[in-house]
Design a protein around this motif. Sequence first.
Motif, PDB file in Angstrom:
ATOM      1  N   ASN A 295       0.954  -1.162   0.211  1.00 28.69           N
ATOM      2  CA  ASN A 295       0.097   0.182  -0.059  1.00 28.69           C
ATOM      3  C   ASN A 295       1.037   1.253   0.248  1.00 28.69           C
ATOM      4  OD1 ASN A 295      -2.728  -0.120   0.091  1.00 28.69           O
ATOM      5  ND2 ASN A 295      -2.827  -1.577   1.345  1.00 28.69           N
ATOM      6  N   HIS A 296       2.134   1.311  -0.060  1.00 29.71           N
ATOM      7  CA  HIS A 296       3.181   2.386   0.174  1.00 29.71           C
ATOM      8  C   HIS A 296       3.281   2.311  -0.925  1.00 29.71           C
ATOM      9  CE1 HIS A 296       3.277   1.074   4.713  1.00 29.71           C
ATOM     10  NE2 HIS A 296       1.707   1.865   4.498  1.00 29.71           N
ATOM     11  N   LEU A 297       2.825   3.217  -1.907  1.00 31.88           N
ATOM     12  CA  LEU A 297       3.278   3.771  -3.275  1.00 31.88           C
ATOM     13  C   LEU A 297       2.692   5.291  -3.564  1.00 31.88           C
ATOM     14  CD1 LEU A 297       1.376   0.886  -4.990  1.00 31.88           C
ATOM     15  CD2 LEU A 297       3.779   0.638  -4.830  1.00 31.88           C
ATOM     16  N   PHE A 298       3.217   5.839  -4.184  1.00 30.77           N
ATOM     17  CA  PHE A 298       3.251   7.130  -4.915  1.00 30.77           C
ATOM     18  C   PHE A 298       1.930   6.762  -5.302  1.00 30.77           C
ATOM     19  CE2 PHE A 298       2.391   9.337  -8.722  1.00 30.77           C
ATOM     20  CZ  PHE A 298       2.995  10.619  -8.732  1.00 30.77           C
ATOM     21  N   GLY A 299       0.950   7.938  -5.316  1.00 30.90           N
ATOM     22  CA  GLY A 299       0.203   8.027  -5.068  1.00 30.90           C
ATOM     23  C   GLY A 299      -1.108   7.316  -6.863  1.00 30.90           C
ATOM     24  N   ASN A 300      -0.572   8.103  -7.774  1.00 33.66           N
ATOM     25  CA  ASN A 300      -1.351   7.747  -9.058  1.00 33.66           C
ATOM     26  C   ASN A 300      -0.504   6.411  -9.145  1.00 33.66           C
ATOM     27  OD1 ASN A 300      -0.314  10.815  -9.760  1.00 33.66           O
ATOM     28  ND2 ASN A 300      -2.941  10.149 -10.665  1.00 33.66           N
ATOM     29  N   THR A 301       0.308   5.601  -8.538  1.00 35.03           N
ATOM     30  CA  THR A 301       0.713   3.856  -8.815  1.00 35.03           C
ATOM     31  C   THR A 301      -0.387   3.121  -8.334  1.00 35.03           C
ATOM     32  OG1 THR A 301       2.831   4.644  -8.729  1.00 35.03           O
ATOM     33  CG2 THR A 301       2.127   2.547  -8.519  1.00 35.03           C
ATOM     34  N   TRP A 302      -0.675   4.194  -6.794  1.00 37.85           N
ATOM     35  CA  TRP A 302      -1.624   2.930  -5.843  1.00 37.85           C
ATOM     36  C   TRP A 302      -3.031   3.331  -7.011  1.00 37.85           C
ATOM     37  CZ3 TRP A 302      -6.108   3.579  -3.793  1.00 37.85           C
ATOM     38  CH2 TRP A 302      -6.394   3.087  -3.186  1.00 37.85           C
ATOM     39  N   LEU A 303      -3.606   4.199  -7.196  1.00 42.94           N
ATOM     40  CA  LEU A 303      -4.654   4.391  -7.765  1.00 42.94           C
ATOM     41  C   LEU A 303      -4.474   3.757  -9.488  1.00 42.94           C
ATOM     42  CD1 LEU A 303      -5.771   7.591  -7.503  1.00 42.94           C
ATOM     43  CD2 LEU A 303      -6.649   6.545  -6.495  1.00 42.94           C
ATOM     44  N   LEU A 304      -3.295   3.572 -10.228  1.00 42.45           N
ATOM     45  CA  LEU A 304      -3.024   3.070 -11.818  1.00 42.45           C
ATOM     46  C   LEU A 304      -3.933   1.278 -11.222  1.00 42.45           C
ATOM     47  CD1 LEU A 304      -2.190   2.812 -14.309  1.00 42.45           C
ATOM     48  CD2 LEU A 304      -0.118   1.906 -13.091  1.00 42.45           C
TER      49      LEU A 304
ATOM     50  N   ILE B  96      -0.943  15.508  -3.516  1.00 44.29           N
ATOM     51  CA  ILE B  96      -1.437  14.376  -3.932  1.00 44.29           C
ATOM     52  C   ILE B  96      -2.330  13.289  -3.856  1.00 44.29           C
ATOM     53  CG2 ILE B  96       0.201  12.071  -4.890  1.00 44.29           C
ATOM     54  CD1 ILE B  96       2.903  14.941  -3.791  1.00 44.29           C
ATOM     55  N   PHE B  97      -2.805  13.228  -2.738  1.00 42.23           N
ATOM     56  CA  PHE B  97      -3.705  12.345  -1.913  1.00 42.23           C
ATOM     57  C   PHE B  97      -5.187  13.041  -1.968  1.00 42.23           C
ATOM     58  CE2 PHE B  97       0.088  10.623  -1.388  1.00 42.23           C
ATOM     59  CZ  PHE B  97       0.323   9.310  -1.595  1.00 42.23           C
ATOM     60  N   GLY B  98      -5.632  14.317  -2.257  1.00 40.99           N
ATOM     61  CA  GLY B  98      -6.705  14.921  -2.257  1.00 40.99           C
ATOM     62  C   GLY B  98      -7.877  14.636  -2.174  1.00 40.99           C
ATOM     63  N   ASN B  99      -7.901  13.587  -3.243  1.00 40.95           N
ATOM     64  CA  ASN B  99      -8.590  13.043  -3.273  1.00 40.95           C
ATOM     65  C   ASN B  99      -9.179  11.748  -2.422  1.00 40.95           C
ATOM     66  OD1 ASN B  99      -9.876  15.453  -4.974  1.00 40.95           O
ATOM     67  ND2 ASN B  99      -8.730  15.170  -5.852  1.00 40.95           N
ATOM     68  N   PHE B 100      -8.633  11.368  -2.441  1.00 41.67           N
ATOM     69  CA  PHE B 100      -8.708   9.943  -1.045  1.00 41.67           C
ATOM     70  C   PHE B 100      -9.789   9.901  -0.689  1.00 41.67           C
ATOM     71  CE2 PHE B 100      -4.722   7.280  -2.760  1.00 41.67           C
ATOM     72  CZ  PHE B 100      -4.290   7.550  -4.234  1.00 41.67           C
ATOM     73  N   THR B 101     -10.223   9.007   0.081  1.00 47.63           N
ATOM     74  CA  THR B 101     -11.150   8.988   0.761  1.00 47.63           C
ATOM     75  C   THR B 101     -10.101   9.026   2.318  1.00 47.63           C
ATOM     76  OG1 THR B 101     -11.042   6.718   1.409  1.00 47.63           O
ATOM     77  CG2 THR B 101     -12.628   7.628  -0.633  1.00 47.63           C
ATOM     78  N   PRO B 102     -10.677   9.422   3.370  1.00 45.85           N
ATOM     79  CA  PRO B 102     -10.117   8.943   4.347  1.00 45.85           C
ATOM     80  C   PRO B 102      -9.799   7.502   5.352  1.00 45.85           C
ATOM     81  CG  PRO B 102     -11.853  10.456   5.102  1.00 45.85           C
ATOM     82  CD  PRO B 102     -12.658   9.686   3.660  1.00 45.85           C
ATOM     83  N   GLN B 103     -10.726   6.295   4.166  1.00 48.16           N
ATOM     84  CA  GLN B 103     -10.089   5.048   4.419  1.00 48.16           C
ATOM     85  C   GLN B 103      -9.188   4.570   3.710  1.00 48.16           C
ATOM     86  OE1 GLN B 103     -11.461   2.939   6.680  1.00 48.16           O
ATOM     87  NE2 GLN B 103      -9.783   1.644   5.529  1.00 48.16           N
TER      88      GLN B 103
END
Length: 389
Positions: free
Chosen positions: A104-113, A349-356
């Motif tokens: 889970n410890h990835l750059f935000g866009n890699t995680w979303l990809l 970078i993670f601004g649109n991620f949910t709190p979860q």
Amino acid sequence: MKTRTKTIHSAYPGKDAYGALAMPVYHTAAYEFDNAEIMADAFCSRVPLPDYSRVTNPTVIYFEKKVAELTGAGKVYAFSSGMAAISNSLLALCDSGKNIVTSNHLFGNTWLLLSRSFARYGIETRFCDLCNPEAVRGAIDENTVCIYAEIISNPLQEVADLKVLADIAHQAGKLLVADTTMIPFTRFSAKDLGVDLELVSSTKYISGGASTVGGLAIDYSCGKEFADRMQEMLLNFGAYMTPHVAYMQTLGLENLEARYALESANTMELAERLRTIPAIRYVNYTGLKDNPYHDIACRQFNDTYGAMICIELASPQACFDFLNRLKLVKRATNLFDNRTLAIHPASTIFGNFTPQQLRDLDVSETCIRLSVGLEDMDDVFEDIRQALA
Ligand code: PLP
């Protein structure tokens, strides 16, 4: 040749029509052939001649060759961004129904990809703790294609043991893919640690001064089928690097070592000085001896730790106040610019991620990420000190 000499002198193509000292920028879409036979050979890759700049270009090839000589790779592919290098490479490796084992410890866009975009095409991602060999072994099954690691992870600065991951991957007949953007490949050998495919956002250290966006896929041992599929990706997805970017990044590569030496020394100095500021609750930098990942980073990267520091402040509001008071340090994303940069990852970078999702990714809402530049650290420290006063 030693590395620093190689960054400048390797892959020199010989004299062009004018004896240009630097590789010229071949700003052309297409190329003329002497006859139809040679043209057919070029298009079918039987001779190494450029045919169309969506897939081959002399200036880009020169940059790719320089990287291949520096890393010992069999083949290097230059893309239009780091994300293009990551997405194209993983799509070349994976069919639908296959899976990727990562953290889970990835750059935000890699995680979303991985978690969102690839899921839509039937490629599954299994998130586990890459620092726990049992968890990694447990996540692998017959449909796993690769273990995917990001070292040093951005922004958490987790450092997985690549040798351990390579052993686990290879024992199971899988590949190890690693995003090594955070430590330049001139400083350590991903190949020697067992990485099969190294991915790099060349926007960062290599471009130099944040001049251009680019990405590299550095293939050590992925095999012929991967090479064929990468050729297919370049032809059909069309995310090859442009000649002007390759020119700028070649210049960046030539002075990478000089910039990195200063930037990493600056980062060490700043990390130590930041610890004296009471408003900073924690300084996260793997170069600090009491950092939990110091020993593995020291061993793996030959005692160098990059130029990113994360600091923990009292609250999200304290982070915004700090950013708003900065005078010299720039409020900007990106890493390894010549200037020192600061960003609050949770709101950007993670601004649109949910709190979860933020909790899943361990993104702290009180963290400021600093990318340390080439300035005199007296000035940068003073700016940070006054912004926290
Ligand atoms: N990988 C890491 C570790 C990154 O930090 C970034 C960007 O910040 C990327 C990949 C994506 O690279 P690019 O912005 O060149 O697409």
